[in-house]
Each structure stands twice: as C-alpha cells, then as structure tokens.
Scaffold this motif. Structure first.
Motif, mmCIF file in Angstrom:
data_model
loop_
_atom_site.group_PDB
_atom_site.id
_atom_site.type_symbol
_atom_site.label_atom_id
_atom_site.label_comp_id
_atom_site.label_asym_id
_atom_site.label_seq_id
_atom_site.Cartn_x
_atom_site.Cartn_y
_atom_site.Cartn_z
ATOM 1 N N UNK A 1 0.793 -1.240 0.055
ATOM 2 C CA UNK A 1 -0.018 -0.087 0.100
ATOM 3 C C UNK A 1 0.881 1.152 0.022
ATOM 4 N N UNK A 2 0.603 2.093 -0.873
ATOM 5 C CA UNK A 2 1.203 3.288 -1.222
ATOM 6 C C UNK A 2 0.326 4.594 -1.486
ATOM 7 N N UNK A 3 0.971 5.720 -1.423
ATOM 8 C CA UNK A 3 0.025 6.838 -1.845
ATOM 9 C C UNK A 3 1.207 8.189 -2.113
ATOM 10 N N UNK A 4 0.417 9.254 -2.675
ATOM 11 C CA UNK A 4 1.162 10.406 -2.771
ATOM 12 C C UNK A 4 1.026 11.620 -1.794
ATOM 13 N N UNK A 5 -0.372 11.454 -1.085
ATOM 14 C CA UNK A 5 -0.623 12.475 -0.111
ATOM 15 C C UNK A 5 0.150 12.426 1.365
ATOM 16 N N UNK A 6 0.902 11.358 1.444
ATOM 17 C CA UNK A 6 1.550 11.246 2.497
ATOM 18 C C UNK A 6 1.100 10.250 3.592
ATOM 19 N N UNK A 7 1.950 9.407 4.225
ATOM 20 C CA UNK A 7 1.397 8.288 5.091
ATOM 21 C C UNK A 7 0.181 8.537 6.176
ATOM 22 N N UNK A 8 0.153 9.699 6.656
ATOM 23 C CA UNK A 8 -0.884 10.273 7.574
ATOM 24 C C UNK A 8 -2.298 10.571 6.806
ATOM 25 N N UNK A 9 -2.375 10.585 5.496
ATOM 26 C CA UNK A 9 -3.615 11.166 4.831
ATOM 27 C C UNK A 9 -4.570 10.168 5.174
ATOM 28 N N UNK A 10 -5.777 10.560 5.322
ATOM 29 C CA UNK A 10 -7.037 9.977 5.590
ATOM 30 C C UNK A 10 -7.229 8.865 4.416
ATOM 31 N N UNK A 11 -6.950 9.219 3.351
ATOM 32 C CA UNK A 11 -7.239 8.382 1.977
ATOM 33 C C UNK A 11 -6.451 6.933 2.093
ATOM 34 N N UNK A 12 -5.132 7.147 2.555
ATOM 35 C CA UNK A 12 -4.360 5.910 2.569
ATOM 36 C C UNK A 12 -4.789 5.235 3.904
ATOM 37 N N UNK A 13 -5.280 5.692 5.006
ATOM 38 C CA UNK A 13 -5.843 5.113 5.932
ATOM 39 C C UNK A 13 -7.096 4.118 5.735
ATOM 40 N N UNK A 14 -7.802 4.785 4.839
ATOM 41 C CA UNK A 14 -9.291 4.365 4.333
ATOM 42 C C UNK A 14 -8.918 2.764 3.585
ATOM 43 N N UNK A 15 -7.676 2.877 2.512
ATOM 44 C CA UNK A 15 -7.240 2.176 1.698
ATOM 45 C C UNK A 15 -6.747 1.048 2.741
ATOM 46 N N UNK A 16 -5.857 1.255 3.746
ATOM 47 C CA UNK A 16 -5.364 0.323 4.524
ATOM 48 C C UNK A 16 -6.448 -0.545 5.381
ATOM 49 N N UNK A 17 -7.457 0.069 5.638
ATOM 50 C CA UNK A 17 -8.559 -0.629 6.307
ATOM 51 C C UNK A 17 -9.173 -1.856 5.377
ATOM 52 N N UNK A 18 -9.062 -1.617 4.169
ATOM 53 C CA UNK A 18 -9.978 -2.170 3.177
ATOM 54 C C UNK A 18 -8.781 -3.768 3.012
ATOM 55 N N UNK A 19 -7.642 -3.107 2.652
ATOM 56 C CA UNK A 19 -6.655 -4.236 2.317
ATOM 57 C C UNK A 19 -6.374 -5.021 3.428
ATOM 58 N N UNK A 20 -6.699 -4.506 4.661
ATOM 59 C CA UNK A 20 -6.275 -5.406 5.841
ATOM 60 C C UNK A 20 -7.347 -6.757 5.930
ATOM 61 N N UNK A 21 -8.356 -6.334 5.577
ATOM 62 C CA UNK A 21 -9.267 -7.418 5.569
ATOM 63 C C UNK A 21 -9.212 -8.477 4.263
ATOM 64 N N UNK A 22 -8.227 -8.295 3.363
ATOM 65 C CA UNK A 22 -8.106 -8.966 2.061
ATOM 66 C C UNK A 22 -6.826 -9.818 2.416
ATOM 67 N N UNK A 23 -5.851 -9.356 2.801
ATOM 68 C CA UNK A 23 -4.525 -9.833 2.974
ATOM 69 C C UNK A 23 -3.560 -9.267 3.814
ATOM 70 N N UNK A 24 -2.355 -9.661 3.815
ATOM 71 C CA UNK A 24 -1.255 -9.372 4.484
ATOM 72 C C UNK A 24 -0.578 -8.247 3.934
ATOM 73 N N UNK A 25 -0.587 -6.973 4.784
ATOM 74 C CA UNK A 25 -0.119 -5.762 4.074
ATOM 75 C C UNK A 25 0.984 -5.141 4.748
ATOM 76 N N UNK A 26 1.863 -4.463 3.754
ATOM 77 C CA UNK A 26 2.853 -3.609 3.930
ATOM 78 C C UNK A 26 2.643 -2.212 3.546
ATOM 79 N N UNK A 27 2.928 -1.302 4.309
ATOM 80 C CA UNK A 27 2.730 0.051 4.057
ATOM 81 C C UNK A 27 4.252 0.784 3.957
#
Length: 259
Positions: free
Chosen positions: A10-36
């Motif tokens: 998981x990555x982004x361009x708005x920065x690691x604290x951005x709400x958008x990446x937090x939302x993406x992380x929530x979804x991906x954590x349900x699907x698989x093993x995640x590295x940010x």
C-alpha cells in the motif's frame, strides 16, 4: 488447507498520515497481509519522479507487534515502490494499491499523478497494481462510501489476474453510496489544462509564480472516464506503461530517413 493470503503493498502520494491511505489500509487489511511504504510528506503531482541527487530514508513507524508493518519514506511515491520491492520485501507482492488520492486522477491528470506513477512503477516491477482516487480534495473527505467498491475491485483483480503490462486507474465520483450507479470500464478522455500563472513580487522585489489553470475536457464521447464520473459511475481505465505510439510506426516508415 487454508488459502494463502495475498501480500499487498500500500502506498500513496498524499503522505502516510493522509485519511485516504488510512481508508485504503482498512480495506486491504481485510483482504491480505499488508505492507505500507508511503511518503513522509505530501508528494502530489510528482509524476514519475525518482530521487537520484540526495539520500533516501526509510523509517519504520509501526510497533513490532503491530498487525501491519508501516514505513515512511523521505522520497517520492515511485521511490516508495522501488524500496518496498527491492529492499524491504523478500518476495514480490501479489498486488500494489496506491491512494486513495484526495482529488481526481482522471483523463490527462494521470500523467502528473504521483498516485498513478506509484502504481505504474509497480507494474514496471512486474507487480499487478491499481491506483484509487476520489473526486474530493477535502482532507476530511468521506471515504467510507467507497470502501465496498474498493474491496470489490481489488478482489476482482486478485481473482481474475491483471492484464499483462497494464495497471488500473480507478476514480470515484463524489457521491453517496446509493447514488453511485456502478462501475464502467472506460478510455481516458482527451482533455488539457489551460495553464495560468499568478505572477507576484516578493518584498525584496523578486518575481515569483503560483501555478493555476482551468481543466478543459475536449472529449464528447460517452465511453470516457470524464463522462462516467459526471454521470454517477466509477471509472476504471486500463493504463499501459509502454508509451510507444504503435499506430504511427507505419506512417513514420514512409519518411526518407536514410536517403
């Protein structure tokens, strides 16, 4: 025997604290093993920039016992993907997802987008990738509405496998969940930015500029990402990183190059 969970970067361009990446992380954590691995500060509109003239730093910001391992990176979104694939991970991830971007990456915006460049870099590295963007620039945008769609699109990509040398550019309209009509596979609309520069002068008398501009959609087609978004659909555009204009090769071969 249980099925192996997919490994998702998981990555982004708005920065690691951005709400958008937090939302993406929530979804991906349900699907698989995640590295940010994401930038330590906003890196919007960086395109495919990489860091070559200064040092790069990675900082692990997650606790040792955290469910998800997270690194902040001093570089660009593309740097984040390169470091994740080549330095942190022992094997290539099954998928890279980038976003959710705060703002549109439809049409010509894909060229400038750090979000999509991260996804494209993953594709270049041989990793299936998807970039997600929401047409809302508000830092506190409502990402809850689009989470089910992110999950659906991600699961479809994992189940079916991505087309070779293609990444997906996914844009969500700013609508409530029940107002979204569905998902459309689209082409990139032909559009431009009509740039304007706001010229100012510092107290010391030195000129400086702020970039502004107007987005102009020149495309009237109903099969484009801009049409889909304007009409309540999620747009999915397959993007390739082979920039060869194959359709022009035959014409260019008629020129008298060697005479």
């Amino acid at each position: 025997m249980s099925k192996r969970k997919p490994l998702i970067l998981v990555t982004n361009d708005d920065g690691i604290t951005a709400p958008g990446i937090r939302a993406l992380l929530d979804v991906m954590s349900k699907i698989g093993d995640v590295l940010v691995v994401a930038p330590d500060k906003p890196q919007s509109a960086m395109g495919h920039a990489i860091t070559i003239n200064s040092t790069l730093y990675l900082n692990k910001i997650s606790a040792e016992d955290a469910a998800v391992t997270e690194y902040s990176c001093s570089g660009t979104p593309v740097d984040c993907v390169k470091l994740a694939v080549n330095e942190i991970l022992k094997k290539k991830p099954d998928l890279c997802v980038s976003g959710v971007n705060h703002g549109s990456n439809s049409s010509i915006n894909v060229i400038y987008s750090g979000t999509m460049s991260a996804a494209v870099e993953a594709g270049i590295e041989g990793v299936p990738a998807i970039g997600f963007s929401l047409l809302d620039y508000d830092w506190n945008a409502d990402f809850e509405t689009i989470k089910p769609f992110i999950e659906k699109i991600t699961l479809e990509a994992l189940e079916n496998g991505m087309p070779k040398d293609v990444v997906l550019n996914v844009n969500f309209p700013k609508l409530k969940k029940d107002a979204i009509k569905g998902i459309k596979i689209c082409r990139q609309a032909k559009a431009i930015w009509a740039e304007k520069f706001d010229k100012r002068v510092t107290p010391q008398g030195k000129d400086y500029y702020w970039l502004a501009g107007e987005f102009i959609n020149q495309d009237k087609g109903q099969d484009t990402d801009e049409w889909a978004l304007a009409n309540g659909y999620i747009s999915v555009v397959p993007v390739q990183f082979d920039l060869t204009a194959h359709h022009s090769i035959q014409e260019l071969n008629t020129w008298k190059w060697n005479e």
